[in-house]
Design a protein around this motif. Structure first.
Motif: not given
Lengths: 680, 557, 169, 499, 112
Positions: A4, A49, A52-53, A56, A90-92, A95, A98-99
């Motif tokens: 991240v 991202s 990671s998404f 997640l 990197f929480d929702p 996320a 970031c996206l």
């Protein structure tokens, strides 16, 4: 996974590279190379991202990916130990942000590569642009990923700096630099306010027994914050006030400066003298997005702060209304869009205020898509007609730039919230419904009325843009040859296309349940954004879906959009004479709106002029020169001079007889003293 | 556990610059005697100076940092040589977390100053180098001294070279400025001397040699000032001066140097008139000694009045911050602008010091170093500009980003550092200070924050007027950008600013124990019931309460 | 009134009168010089009354010599005419008046406080014994004083020569 | 008389060798004859005279040193009732004698340049010093009086020595008038003290004063006025700047350092041996005098434009600072005062020596503006000037720093912080006054100087002054061979009154 | 031995002379007259010494007195006074040569 950290690091490294090249080695790379580096870095961040998404939302995941790099500042002992973690989470919510940032960011950077290549106004300044853009994006990514208030503040400040430089990109034009500088200085007020907000929470928690770094801990401590109180200053009436409220008010101040909300909104409408790519970044995913993100991140704090929430709602709605009205009157197309940004962001703050942070985020997403799209499109138009930004010197361009026209249309429909397949439509729906059903707000009716009027005005202004630029009779400058007008290059076209697709497709992620129920048969959790974000935010307001009146507000919102859009078409394309008449009837209002309600000069007059007057007239020439220097330096010198050069010196007469006389006089005193002492 | 001699690196640090200068003088005399020349060639002076200062820095960076134990409290690397035992004067040097980074900053700045002024000094170069070297030794002596007499000696030895540097190499009004500077310094020294002598008098046992060592000296040399719990408020009775009085003597002495706001009038003058390189030294190191003195003497020696008057002084500091920031906003001269900013920054430092709280104190120490590097970089840049254009008036510039992009970029970074932007170490310092000021109420903290907003305002405005905008002045069109020497000077300063801004841990880890030790000393001496013994004062016959020295001053809590 | 009293009154008259002439004589330095001799004669008499006839004699001799020399110098320098000095300004007069008052106050205080403390003392056996003692002292205990006095006189000689002697050129 | 046979002649060596030296100088001067026409012969003539004067003074100083090392801490058993060579006396002789040697060699070239009669000059110098030495070992007011007279009379003559010059003559006149007045005051004061107890020796004086007799008090008042006038202690200082400005520069050095310093030491002797100890009355008197001196001297020093006058006014302030030790008393304070006297003396001699060196071909250099640009034309001299001024101002690495430190420390130790504060305020003003000279030296450019070649003797003396100043600045506790104490402690011990 | 009568009168006389001498020094501007006044002051001191010496002659013996008695002092003072006059006269003559006047007030070139 600890990758991240590379999401913000990649753009920041790119910025560092560019900075070293320019600032130390004095080498300038071409737009293509520099752009490739920056785009690559942002795209890499996007890729990370996405990975990671995926992680997640994957089946085995936890509710957040935490990447703790280390401790940034660790100081103190006991309960007042301050630990600032260099920690990314990197929480929702992060996320989504970031996206959004990396996505829209890469698109706009690609656009910029195309846009800047032919730019002759700055020789070899492209790399500077990409340096600033990388910095801005990196800082913004750090901001959304930061799992620490102080780290967030740091990123927030960095965003401010990058915005300053990006908006002042054409530094040789004094007016532009001036506007950018004003934006920056105002932003510093916000930075200070954020530090203040952190400090009050820190001490409240330290006194209550423990301060722990990180937003999760802060969220858990929110009852403590709501219970702890501070004293209002006496001139505000005194009395205790919860720390949450104080913190939220300070955060709100920061938000107002950064997002250009009333009453600090003036700079946003003025800071348009930058490359379109920069405007896209500033007006969509970075500078003005950060406040919305922050308010959402701190939604648990706002949940405990009714006064600040109400203030947020009112701030948002007035800004939305005023911004929309002002944008209706502007001539410069970019200024129209800038004011419209203020207005759109205002809507988001209404959502924050009524406790619907998800709606705010969705509004932000929608805004990012459609405002980015229309900025790019209009940038293309402007570039095509020789950098002419006056709406009244365009007209009928749609017939030559037909590909662009499609993009403009999609954006306009979304912004005007007129087509139920666009992101903008559903975003506005959610906000209006949320605000409508929350009747606890003070002045609820007026607020709703203003909100709906703002929606209408927004639609009017944006349709006015398309009507004046792409339709009607052409009024382009004679220097531009009509035959040679054509759509921009592929880089620009493709980036616009990407955003257009997002504008349409984005609707799917945040469609309210009731609309989903209406449009589709059986979709559970249609508002996937809301469900996804649920762990990250605290929605104080009630869910509007099931409530009575939800549909009526939804309908009103849709109606108001159309009510705004149609008259614009009609007036600007069919009835120019009537338009002129209306304009002359409300000339005072029109002139006021044209000048942006004088909000930007007001900032100067309110903040800068008094300071300079106070400092220059009173302090520097009054206090400093007269009192301080006069007393300490000149004054003491004068005293010594008058003592020594004056009467003390005149005692040294040079006459031996007088010396003897003085000796005798002193001796007399000595004798008296000694005799007196010897007696007792 | 008395400290023993733990190495000679600090002595090398102090002695190397002055030793080089003296050696150069001697060689010059020899040269003169043998060949009849006027002295050594200037280039030898310059190179030797550069080499020696660089060596000093290397010695400091390697020698101190390697042996410095971050966990240990109290002075480290001490060296103790009895000098005038009958007077209690010892050559006693040591370094702790509070002085460590100021020492490193000082040693770093001197080679840079040499480099930066490479082309600026066109006459009396030998004197310039000579004075600089003496100045460095003096400054390091002040920072490293653990004996008050040594401290005072070095303190006085510091302002004399500065007097000459300003007076010989300064601007048009240099003599007046130098004289003013010397007067202020002399006044500060006078206050300091009264306070130091009184402290040692009040601490020492009657009949024995006066107590002048701050920390505990080796066995056989009596306790240190900080070991003897003397300045109890009870002492204030009688005609003997009490601690409050002493405290204000300290505050006046150091406040004049810092300068605290009502006493600041000399600084803008001095910084406006001094040669740019020297300006950097004064602002970066010279006035730091004031704040350092507060930390070293005023707080631990007079804890009770310090605690009592801390709010008032914090208030003064805040007024100073706002006042200086406002006046900075209307300055028309770059050097004076930086000077006013400096006053505001030092106000922030004082605010942190009188928070009497670990965040604020640590922040102050950090901000001192940060400000030192930033202000030096700024003055070096201003110096480069002045060298090219011959003026520091802001209106003479404008649009320099066009002809001098490197200059503009570096200036921009320095300006950011000056504003206390994150990623510069100044943020860490300012942030912690502001944070601690919030502990006494949001109003205090917010007012302090207003200063940072004002700073952003005038710095952004200044940067705009200097570097941005159109190149309106024709003279600016052909300006040559910074060469590598100038670039390096600034970059060398920016690197630690950024590095420690991103990674302040090593700094904090070394500063914090010393700050905690300071707070502990204050608490001990403020709160612990002190063993008191009555005895007759020989010369007056009044009864005084003095604190017996041989009792272990452990707090009895 | 005893003989002592009478003698003392005479001495006092002489000395004070002479002193007044020294201080106040305005016509010509001659008057002042004569005043000095008269005053010294009075003092010498008083010394004799106090049992120190030798000292009195020496005083008289020295003062006569001094007065003579001063007179000669005066005559050589400015002639017999009165001192033709410009008049004093008002402020100078005020200062002089004030300092005279200060002198009177100083001496008056000494008199008021000091005279009562003057010891009564004893009469000496005879004057010759005193002179003998004086001689013994000068060549005994006070030999160094005597030597110093000699050097003082040496200084006077060297000094006067150095200051007054005409340069050879 | 048996007294004569038992006399310890050796005790008289310091004073006698100076006095006999004077006779020797006169004899040599007469033997050598006139040599006005030939510069080289004149130089040789002057050299002979200075050498003989130096031999006399060196033997004084050496004998003083012998007394000091042989047992300076214990006072000599007095053979004669009023002569006592104790440690303080020996130390005073060494200090003032050393100053005298320096003055001698600083004068050599200058006298030649001004065509002054070197024989008389040195004889007077030596006689004056012999008076000082005599008074230093006095244990009796009469001897003190004689010593002071012998000290002062030659000084009057020397001040007016450049008789053709109006200012020098005026200096001599003022010096004489005030000096003679002071003699009369001293004499009468002694008489009153004598009247109080019938004794003139110091223990008797002490008894008389302690008895509270009004005669004694009045006598002391007159005595203090007299010695105050001799030493130029404020507010009896007014003659000093005028005399020191007008006198030939070498005499200025002599008067300001030797004469006034000696008078101060004599006062110290009187205070230590003759005044009751720890009497608040005298403390208050001395404190007042000291404060007046500091304030007046430092303020007036600021506005001076003549270097000699500046040094003189600053000297008034310096004496005030030294006088503070009388205000607190105690051996520590007196020792500190002696140390300060040494430091200030060497530095003052240094500055005035610079003036002598800069003076060329009869052109006096005394205006402060004459220093402009010297830093460029004669850097070594400028550096020395700066060093001496630093010492006077009490700045570090000079003896002055430690002198002020020790002095003020002893005053603080007595609990008189307010006096220290005043002293420091005065010293701030003094710094301003002194620093004007380096300002001119280095920071102003001068019109072209004709640079005169400094004579070897002057340079040597300057270097000695500088060496002492620096050495004591770094090692203030330098000791005599055979002494275990540091210098400061030694000086303090010397002043302990043997009661 | 009998009481020596009227010693206080002698002292008083000396004080009067001392005062007159001081006033003369202050009041006269002619240098020679100032010299004479100084001589008067010295004489007053000598007289006081003689008187006091007589007062203590038998009371304090010469050993505990440390030797000198009043007459020795008076003699020494006489010598000193004479020497002073000589030196003073020399200075005055030099001053007259330089200035052509005996006015002490004209010697004011150096002041301030």
């Amino acid at each position: 996974m600890t990758s991240v950290r590379f999401i913000p690091a990649l753009p920041l490294l790119a910025a560092l590279f560019h900075g070293l090249m320019i600032g130390v080695f004095r080498r300038n790379l071409s737009a293509r190379v520099a752009g490739a580096i920056t785009v690559g870095s942002v795209a890499g961040a996007l890729l990370l991202s996405v990975v990671s998404f995926a992680e997640l939302i994957g089946p085995t995941s936890e509710d957040a990916i935490v990447d703790r790099v280390g401790t940034w500042i660790g100081l103190g002992i006991g309960s007042s130990a301050l630990v600032v973690d260099l920690s990314l989470r990197f929480d929702p919510l992060a996320a989504v942000m970031c996206l959004l940032i990396t996505g829209v960011g890469s698109i706009s950077l690609v656009y910029s590569v195309g846009d800047l290549r032919g730019d002759e106004r700055e020789d070899r300044g492209e790399q500077r642009f990409f340096a600033f853009a990388s910095l801005l994006l990196g800082a913004m990514l750090l901001l959304v990923l930061a799992d620490d208030f102080v780290l967030l503040i740091a990123a927030w400040s960095a965003v401010g700096v990058a915005t300053w430089w990006l908006l002042g990109f054409w530094y040789r034009d004094d007016a532009r630099v001036r506007a950018a500088t004003l934006a920056f200085v105002l932003g510093r007020i916000g930075d200070a306010a954020l530090i203040g907000a952190f400090a009050v929470t820190f001490w409240a928690l330290a006194e209550a027994g423990s301060y722990e770094a990180g937003f999760v801990a802060l969220r858990q401590a929110s009852p403590t914050l709501a219970a702890a109180t501070l004293e209002w200053p006496v001139w505000l009436g005194g009395g205790p006030v919860p720390v949450s409220e104080v913190a939220c008010l300070l955060v709100l101040l920061a938000i107002a400066t950064k997002a250009g909300q009333l009453p600090l909104t003036g700079w946003l409408g003025e800071a348009i003298g930058a490359p379109v790519g920069a405007l896209v970044l500033v007006h969509t995913v970075t500078t003005v997005a950060a406040p919305i993100y922050l308010a959402t991140r701190l939604s648990f704090l706002f949940a405990d702060a009714p006064f600040a929430s109400a203030l947020a709602a009112w701030m948002g709605v007035t800004t939305a209304f005023v911004g929309a009205l002002v944008s209706c009157a502007q001539i410069d197309v970019l200024r129209v869009l800038a004011w419209s940004t203020a207005s759109q962001i205002g809507f988001a703050f209404v959502a924050i205020g009524v406790g619907a942070p998800t709606a705010a985020i969705f509004q932000l997403i929608a805004h990012a898509f459609h405002k980015g799209l229309i900025l790019m499109a209009m940038g293309a138009v402007i570039a095509a007609i020789g950098l002419e930004r006056d709406l009244w010197r365009m007209g009928n361009l749609g017939s030559r730039l037909w590909r662009t026209r499609i993009d403009v249309w999609i954006a306009v429909l979304s912004i005007a919230a007129a087509l139920p397949i666009t992101t903008g439509f559903f975003a506005l729906e959610q906000i209006v419904v949320a605000a409508g059903v929350d009747d606890t707000l003070p002045g609820h009716f007026v607020l709703i009325a203003l909100l709906l009027s703002a929606a209408s005005a927004t639609a009017f202004s944006i349709v006015r843009v398309i009507a004046l630029s792409l339709y009607g009779d052409t009024r382009i400058p004679s220097s531009v040859r009509w035959d040679e007008l054509e759509d921009p290059g592929p880089l620009i076209l493709w980036s616009m296309a990407a955003l257009a697709a997002l504008t349409i497709g984005g609707a799917l992620i945040g469609m309210p349940q009731m609309w989903a129920d209406l449009l589709f048969s059986d979709i559970q959790n249609a508002n996937s954004l809301q469900h996804f974000l649920a762990p990250s935010v605290v929605a104080a307001g009630s869910t509007p879906d099931g409530q009575a009146g939800a549909w009526s507000y939804a309908g009103l919102a849709a109606l108001m959009g159309v009510l705004g859009a149609l008259p614009a078409f009609w007036l600007y394309l069919q009835r120019p004479r009537m338009l002129a008449e209306i304009t002359s009837r409300i000339g005072w209002l029109h002139r006021g709106l044209l000048r942006g309600m004088d909000l930007e000069p007001a900032l100067h007059r309110l903040f800068i002029a008094p300071v300079l007057a106070l400092a220059g007239r009173w302090l520097a020439r009054g206090v400093e020169e007269r009192v301080i220097e006069g007393l300490t330096l000149r004054g003491s010198a004068r005293v010594v001079q008058s003592l020594a050069g004056g009467w003390l010196r005149s005692a040294q007469t040079g006459s031996a007889m007088l010396y003897i006389a003085a000796t005798i006089a002193v001796g007399l005193g000595l004798l008296i003293f000694l005799l007196h002492a010897s007696r007792g | 556990m008395p400290p023993q001699i733990e190495g000679h690196v600090l002595s090398w640090l102090i002695g190397l610059p002055a030793g080089t200068a003296l050696a150069l003088l001697a060689l010059g005399a020899l040269h003169h005697a043998l060949f009849g020349a006027r002295g050594l060639p200037e280039v030898i002076w310059r190179l030797a100076g550069l080499f020696s200062t660089t060596l000093t820095f290397a010695l400091g960076a390697v020698g101190i940092l390697a042996d410095f134990d971050p966990e240990r409290m109290g002075p480290q690397l001490v060296e103790f040589v009895p000098w005038i035992p009958s007077l209690g004067v010892h050559y006693f040097v040591g370094v702790d977390g509070i002085s460590l980074f100021l020492v490193l900053l000082t040693t770093l700045l001197f080679p840079l100053t040499m480099l930066a002024s490479w082309k600026q000094v066109d006459r009396s170069l030998r004197s310039f180098v000579l004075l600089l070297m003496f100045l460095e030794s003096g400054l390091l002596g002040v920072l490293l001294a653990q004996n008050t007499a040594l401290f005072f000696l070095a303190w006085q030895a510091t302002w004399l070279p500065l007097f000459f540097l300003i007076g010989i190499f300064g601007g048009a009004r240099r003599v007046r400025t130098a004289t003013r500077f010397v007067m202020v310094s002399a006044l500060a020294s006078a206050c300091l001397l009264v306070a130091l002598l009184t402290v040692s008098h009040l601490s020492g046992a009657p009949g024995s040699a006066p107590l002048l060592d701050l920390a505990t000296p080796p066995a056989g040399f009596g306790p240190g000032l900080l070991d003897s719990a003397m300045l109890d408020p009870e002492m204030a009775r009688g005609t003997s001066p009490g601690p409050s009085w002493l405290f204000f003597a300290f505050v006046l002495a150091f406040g004049l140097m810092i300068p605290l706001v009502p006493f600041h009038a000399w600084l803008p003058d001095a910084l406006g008139e001094a040669p740019v390189a020297i300006t950097a030294l004064i602002a970066a190191v010279g006035i730091k000694l004031g704040a350092y003195g507060l930390l070293r003497f005023a707080l631990p020696l007079c804890p009770q009045p310090a605690a009592q008057w801390a709010p008032a002084l914090a208030c003064l500091a805040i007024i100073g911050i706002l006042y200086a920031s406002l006046i900075a906003a209307v300055q028309t001269d770059l050097k004076r602008l930086v000077a006013w900013w400096t006053i505001a920054q030092l106000g922030l430092v004082v605010l942190g010091i009188f928070s009497l709280e670990v965040h604020g104190l640590t922040g102050s120490v950090i901000l001192l170093s940060s400000h030192g590097m930033t202000v030096a970089a700024l003055y070096f840049l201003v110096g480069a500009a002045v060298e090219r254009r011959g003026t520091a008036e802001i209106v003479a510039y404008g649009g320099l980003a066009r002809p001098m992009p490197v200059f503009a970029v570096l200036l921009g970074l320095c300006v950011l550092s000056a504003m206390g932007m994150p990623a510069f170490v100044g943020f860490v310092g300012a942030f912690t200070i502001v944070l601690s000021s919030f502990s006494s109420g949001p109003a205090v903290g917010l007012t302090a924050l207003a200063g940072s907003v004002l700073a952003a305002g005038y710095w952004a405005w200044t940067f705009r007027r200097v570097a941005l905008g159109p190149v309106e002045n024709a003279e600016n069109r052909g300006l040559i950008d910074l060469d590598w020497r100038e670039r390096c000077v600034v970059i060398v300063l920016l690197l630690p600013l950024v590095w420690f801004g991103v990674h302040p841990g090593p700094v904090l880890r070394r500063v914090e124990p010393s700050v905690l030790e300071l707070l502990r000393q204050m608490d001990d001496r403020r709160m612990a019931p002190l063993p008191i013994e009555r005895f007759e004062r020989p010369d007056r016959g009044d009864e005084f309460e003095l604190i017996r020295l041989d009792v272990d001053p452990e707090p009895t809590s | 009134m005893s003989g002592f009293d009478l003698a003392f009154a005479l001495c006092a008259l002489f000395s004070v009168g002479g002193a007044l002439l020294v201080v106040g004589g305005r016509r010509t330095p001659l008057v002042n010089a004569i005043g000095l001799v008269i005053a010294m004669a009075g003092v010498a008499g008083a010394c004799g009354l106090a049992g120190a006839p030798l000292i009195g004699l020496l005083q008289l001799l020295v003062s006569a010599a001094v007065a003579m020399v001063l007179l000669l110098v005066t005559l050589a320098l400015v002639g017999t005419g009165g001192a033709t000095l410009p008049e004093l300004s008002a402020s100078a007069l005020v200062v002089r008046g004030a300092s005279a008052i200060a002198v009177v106050a100083l001496v008056g205080l000494m008199m008021i406080h000091g005279l009562p403390a003057v010891p009564a003392g004893l009469a000496a056996p005879d004057g010759l014994a005193d002179i003998r003692d004086l001689g013994r002292g000068l060549f005994g205990h006070d030999m160094i004083v005597a030597a110093a006095a000699g050097f003082v006189l040496l200084v006077a000689i060297i000094g006067s020569v150095a200051l007054v002697a005409r340069s050879p050129e | 008389m048996t007294v004569l046979g038992g006399l310890q002649w050796s005790l008289l060596v310091p004073a006698a060798s100076a006095a006999l030296g004077a006779l020797a100088v006169l004899a040599i001067d007469a033997l050598l004859g006139r040599s006005d026409d030939d510069a080289r012969a004149m130089g040789r003539h002057g050299l002979f005279l200075s050498i003989s004067a130096t031999i006399a003074l060196v033997s004084s100083v050496l004998s003083g040193l012998v007394f000091l090392t042989a047992g300076a801490t214990s006072s000599f058993d007095p053979l004669l009732g009023h002569f006592r060579m104790d440690g303080l006396a020996a130390a005073s002789i060494v200090i003032i004698g050393s100053f005298g040697i320096l003055v001698t060699w600083l004068s050599t070239t200058y006298l030649m340049a001004l065509s002054l009669r070197a024989g008389d000059y040195y004889a007077l110098l030596l006689l004056s010093l012999s008076g000082a030495f005599l008074a230093f070992s006095a244990d009796h007011l009469l001897l003190l009086f004689m010593g002071l007279e012998l000290l002062a009379l030659p000084a009057h003559v020397l001040a007016g020595f450049d008789r053709g010059r109006l200012r020098s003559n005026e200096a001599g006149l003022k010096s004489f008038l005030l000096g003679a007045f002071a003699s009369a005051l001293l004499l009468y004061g002694m008489a009153l003290l004598f009247g109080a107890s019938g004794r003139l020796d110091f223990p008797g004086v002490r008894i008389a004063l302690a008895s509270g007799s009004p005669l004694a008090s009045a006598g002391l008042a007159l005595l203090l006025m007299g010695i105050g006038l001799r030493a130029g202690i404020a507010p009896f200082h007014q003659w000093a700047p005028d005399v020191e400005e007008g006198a030939p520069t070498s005499v200025t050095a002599f008067v300001s350092v030797c004469v006034r310093g000696a008078a101060l030491l004599i006062l110290l002797r009187l205070v230590v041996h003759g005044l009751p100890e720890d009497d608040p009355t005298y403390r208050a008197v001395f404190a007042t005098l000291a404060v007046l001196g500091i304030v007046i001297g430092s303020l007036m020093a600021i506005v001076q434009r003549n270097v000699k006058r500046l040094i003189a006014w600053a000297g008034v302030a310096q004496l005030g600072i030294m006088g503070l030790s009388f205000a607190v008393g105690g051996s520590a304070a007196y020792g500190a005062m002696l140390f300060d006297l040494i430091a200030v003396g060497f530095a003052t001699l240094g500055v005035l020596g610079i003036l002598l060196t800069l003076a060329s071909g009869g052109r006096e250099v005394e205006r402060i503006e004459d220093f402009a640009g010297v830093g460029r034309s004669r850097p070594a001299l400028a550096a020395l000037t700066t060093l001496f001024l630093m010492a006077l101002a009490g700045l570090p690495v000079t003896a002055g720093f430690w002198a002020k430190w020790v002095l003020l420390q002893s005053i603080v130790a007595a609990g008189r912080v307010e006096l220290v504060a005043i002293a420091l305020l005065g010293s701030v003003l003094l710094v301003f006054a002194y620093m004007r000279i380096p300002t001119l030296l280095y920071m102003r450019d001068a019109p072209e100087h004709e640079t005169s070649e400094a004579s070897t003797s002057e340079l040597a003396m300057l270097l000695i002054c500088a060496a002492v100043t620096l050495y004591l600045g770094v090692f203030p506790d330098a000791v005599l061979p055979g002494q275990s104490d540091g210098l400061i402690e030694l000086l303090a011990k010397l002043t302990v009154s043997p009661s | 031995m009998t009481d020596a009568p009227g010693l206080d009168r002698l002292v008083a006389l000396s004080l009067v002379l001392f005062a007159l001498g001081m006033i003369g020094v202050l009041w006269r501007r002619n240098l020679l007259l100032i010299l004479m006044s100084l001589q008067l002051m010295m004489a007053a001191g000598q007289l006081a010494f003689v008187a006091f010496g007589r007062a203590w002659a038998g009371v304090v013996d010469s050993v505990s007195r440390g030797g000198s008695d009043g007459q020795v002092v008076a003699l020494a003072a006489l010598v000193v006074g004479a020497a002073q006059i000589v030196v003073g006269l020399a200075i005055v003559i030099a001053a007259f040569r330089n200035r052509g006047s005996l006015d002490v007030e004209q010697a004011r070139a150096m002041r301030w």
